[in-house]
Each structure stands twice: as structure tokens, then as C-alpha cells.
Design an enzyme around this catalytic site. Sequence first.
Site, PDB file in Angstrom:
ATOM      1  N   HIS A 161       0.639  -1.244   0.159  1.00 41.02           N
ATOM      2  CA  HIS A 161      -0.036  -0.201  -0.032  1.00 41.02           C
ATOM      3  C   HIS A 161       0.883   1.188   0.060  1.00 41.02           C
ATOM      4  O   HIS A 161       0.214   2.453  -0.301  1.00 41.02           O
ATOM      5  CB  HIS A 161      -0.841   0.106   1.225  1.00 41.02           C
ATOM      6  CG  HIS A 161      -2.237   0.738   1.049  1.00 41.02           C
ATOM      7  ND1 HIS A 161      -2.290   1.796   0.068  1.00 41.02           N
ATOM      8  CD2 HIS A 161      -3.559   0.647   1.372  1.00 41.02           C
ATOM      9  CE1 HIS A 161      -3.562   2.425  -0.094  1.00 41.02           C
ATOM     10  NE2 HIS A 161      -4.413   1.536   0.858  1.00 41.02           N
ATOM     11  N   SER A 269     -24.942  11.686  -5.088  1.00 41.99           N
ATOM     12  CA  SER A 269     -24.217  10.916  -5.581  1.00 41.99           C
ATOM     13  C   SER A 269     -24.164   9.359  -5.589  1.00 41.99           C
ATOM     14  O   SER A 269     -24.691   9.176  -4.565  1.00 41.99           O
ATOM     15  CB  SER A 269     -22.806  11.247  -5.768  1.00 41.99           C
ATOM     16  OG  SER A 269     -21.970  10.849  -4.359  1.00 41.99           O
ATOM     17  N   THR A 270     -23.744   8.773  -6.600  1.00 41.40           N
ATOM     18  CA  THR A 270     -24.002   7.356  -6.190  1.00 41.40           C
ATOM     19  C   THR A 270     -23.080   6.609  -4.889  1.00 41.40           C
ATOM     20  O   THR A 270     -23.616   5.867  -4.210  1.00 41.40           O
ATOM     21  CB  THR A 270     -23.219   6.416  -7.433  1.00 41.40           C
ATOM     22  OG1 THR A 270     -24.320   6.526  -8.465  1.00 41.40           O
ATOM     23  CG2 THR A 270     -23.297   4.965  -7.161  1.00 41.40           C
ATOM     24  N   ASP A 390     -10.519  -7.825 -19.047  1.00 44.00           N
ATOM     25  CA  ASP A 390     -10.974  -9.282 -19.905  1.00 44.00           C
ATOM     26  C   ASP A 390      -9.379  -9.583 -20.372  1.00 44.00           C
ATOM     27  O   ASP A 390      -9.006  -8.838 -20.924  1.00 44.00           O
ATOM     28  CB  ASP A 390     -11.727  -8.793 -21.012  1.00 44.00           C
ATOM     29  CG  ASP A 390     -11.886 -10.029 -21.817  1.00 44.00           C
ATOM     30  OD1 ASP A 390     -11.204 -10.955 -21.784  1.00 44.00           O
ATOM     31  OD2 ASP A 390     -13.001  -9.831 -22.841  1.00 44.00           O
TER      32      ASP A 390
END
Length: 445
Positions: A161, A269-270, A390
Site C-alpha cells: 500500500h 451521488s452514487t 478481460d
Amino acid sequence: MKVVQVFNVAPASESHELPSQTSLPLTFFDILWLRLPPVERIFFYEFPHPTPLFFDTLLPKLKHSLSLALGYFFPLAGHLTWPFHSDKPIINYNTRDSVSLTVAESDADFNHLAASDLIEAKEIHHLIPHLTISHEQATILALQLTLFPNRGFSIGITSHHAVLDGKTSTSFIKSWAYLCRESSSSLPPELCPFYEREEVVKDANHLGAKYCSDWLKQGGPNNRSLVVWDMQVPEDSTRGLFKLSRWDLEKLKQYVLSKNKGNTNLRLSTFVLCVAYVSVCRVRAEETKNKSFVLALNVDCRGRLEPLTPANYFGNFVGARLATVETKKLLAEDGILVAVEALSDALETLKDGALTGAENWSSLLLEGFNADARIIGVAGSPKFEVYGNDFGWGRPKKVEMASIDRTGAFCLSDCRSGDGVEIGFVSNKEVMEAFASLFVNGLQS
């Protein structure tokens, strides 16, 4: 689980020249996270094919594209050190460095681990690689590919981190996936990491020196150890993934608006709606006894400081905001509105500058709060688009941030379907079952 082989994958390049040796001093954004546990993610992919196809076709492509990706993200193959001659920790890289890639086979039930049902936290621990960390130096990245024969495979990534925030870590995975999927040796410009850190990280208030001093005093004096905090996974830890669809979020928004009494500063907001809802569910599920509930929010400072920081900046560039609210108010009927107001107030202070209060961040991290406060972190972001990774065999079936079983944080991400937000959460089984019930029932009322 059976370990098949361990590879040391070195950075390679077919499109640009790699440095033979380099060093990057940590910035104050990095130093803040120096001894926090590594971040662990697991990507599950369906691969219902015979085992030889994995080892003969998929594995060579993954190894080759990994080497190319590391050619762009070469510091990840290096080591973190804190020499006595340096006033701050340093990332050192030379051409002999590499990243450990473990290849393993598991007889665990892939469909069970990759489902969205509640599972024991320890069930996925064998899919996570480990960094090599001593007092003197630490590796920065470790990877593990685990095959579930005829079912699928997982990619486990463990990152230090103090070197990588979520944005940089997921950018690396995105770059690796791009090079593998496209069978290319070149990344588009937006995926190429930006290393000119001194151009954009201005430390006029000497925050780096302050944070270093605080770490040196912890277990000190002059404690330069790089050993991270040993945060144990509690017994009976159970993990789950919960989804808020766009429709759910719109419903929550309308509910908050219906309860609002003229507050014009609400952020709907989301992110705010999602964190507010899951926080109320959590307080009720845990039957929290603390007087106050504190949400520690990570704020991406890219684009919030002068000079403007490129989105592809390499390293940590995360600030903090704290949203504090009385627990009894969260337990009240309009608890979601209370949570939205607290989150809105905390984020409103960004207008005063993203680094407002930064001189206290290390003290809060190391010393914590009083015993009457329940502190919960919020990790990840739907903007990382982890389900877009992907490698050429389809999108992930499931993505887990495994390290939240140590930190107790919520983890937010996008959804595989692209519709809404996914929330990862770990607690004991009783709390998780109560949380799941509250989460579902709250959306139906």
C-alpha cells in the site's frame, strides 16, 4: 491446493527502453500507508476447458503479457527500502529484479467461491500470494494464478500500500489484461504510468517529514522497520457481496429527497447514497454500542490539486475525509438521511482544498479515536472498473478485495452486469446474516 510452479517474471519491453537502475523516493501520499497491511484482490474467471489448455495456451500468454506490463510498471519488480542515509523510504529497481508468479491448482468448488452467496472468509485465503517483507526491505507485488480444473481460474494480486493506491493497482491489472487480450506489446497513452512525481507532488507544508517522524517514533526511536501491521482475521469471519442497482440507487435518492427538510447542500451521488445505506444497515446489524460512528473516506486527489495530476500518475494520491455521526441518529427512522448529511458535510470541505487537515492524517491513523467511536473505512471505487479486466477469455465472474477481512472496511466496485454498485463486507456470520436481511428488506420497503 497444490503449488505447480513459481516463476520469477522480469520486466521486458519490445517498444521502449527500460532503465537499468532507478530509485523513486516515496511521497507524503505514499508514506502515510507505510506499515499498513498489503491490499489483496482476487479476480475469478470462468474457464470450462481441459487442464492442458490452461498450461499450454493460457499460461504462456499470461506470463508473456505480464512481463510486458511490468516493462511499463517496472518499479513493481523492485523493493521498498529505508536506508539510513535517506530521510524517507525509497523504491529501488534494477535489471535483476522480478515479480513472483505462483501457479497452483485447487480442488475447491469454483462455483461456490465465485458466487455471490455468503462464504467463510478463510475459504479464499489460499488464492492470495504473499509479499516478502523484512525490517530492511519489502517486495512490492506478488501474483498467483490458481486453476480450478474444468471450471475456471483466479488471479490473486497482493500489492504494497505504500507504493500503490487502488487507482494505480487496478491500472496495472487493466494494462496487463489489455496486452494479453490484444496480443500487443504497446499500451495506449492513457494506460502508460506517469513517473514525474516531483513535478506534481508539492510538499510545501513538509507533510512527508511529519509522517516519517511519526513512523520513526512508532516502536522507535528511529524505527525504520518496514514490517507491516499484523492484523489478524477474526474467527468466524464471513464475507459477502451485495448489489445496489441503478434502480435501487434512484429509489434511495427519492427516499432521501422525501425526508429532506430544506438542506440544499446534500450530495446525492452514487457514492454517498451507497455508503449511507450500507452504513445504516451495518450499524443496525452489529447493534453498535459506540456513541459515534465514523466513516473514513478515501478521496482521490488527482485533479484536485495544482498543478493538475495526470490520471495515470504512478503511486498513492489519496487523501482522507471523516464523516462522523451519532450512532443513535443512524438507528432512527431517518438514519439514511442523517448518513447522507454527514457524508455531504465531510465532502463539502474539499472545497477548502484536498489537503485540508492533512497535517493530522498520520496522527489519526496511528493514534486512532477515543473508545466511544466506531471507525469504518471505505475502500475501492466503482470508477476502477475491475469487472472490465478481460484477458481474452471474458470478464471476471467475481472480484473480491480479500484484505477487507483484516481491516473491516467496506469495498465498493462496479458490477459485472454494469448496472449499479457492488459492496463487499466482512463480519461474523450472525452479523452478516442480519446485514443481508436488512439490506434486502430496506430496498423493498
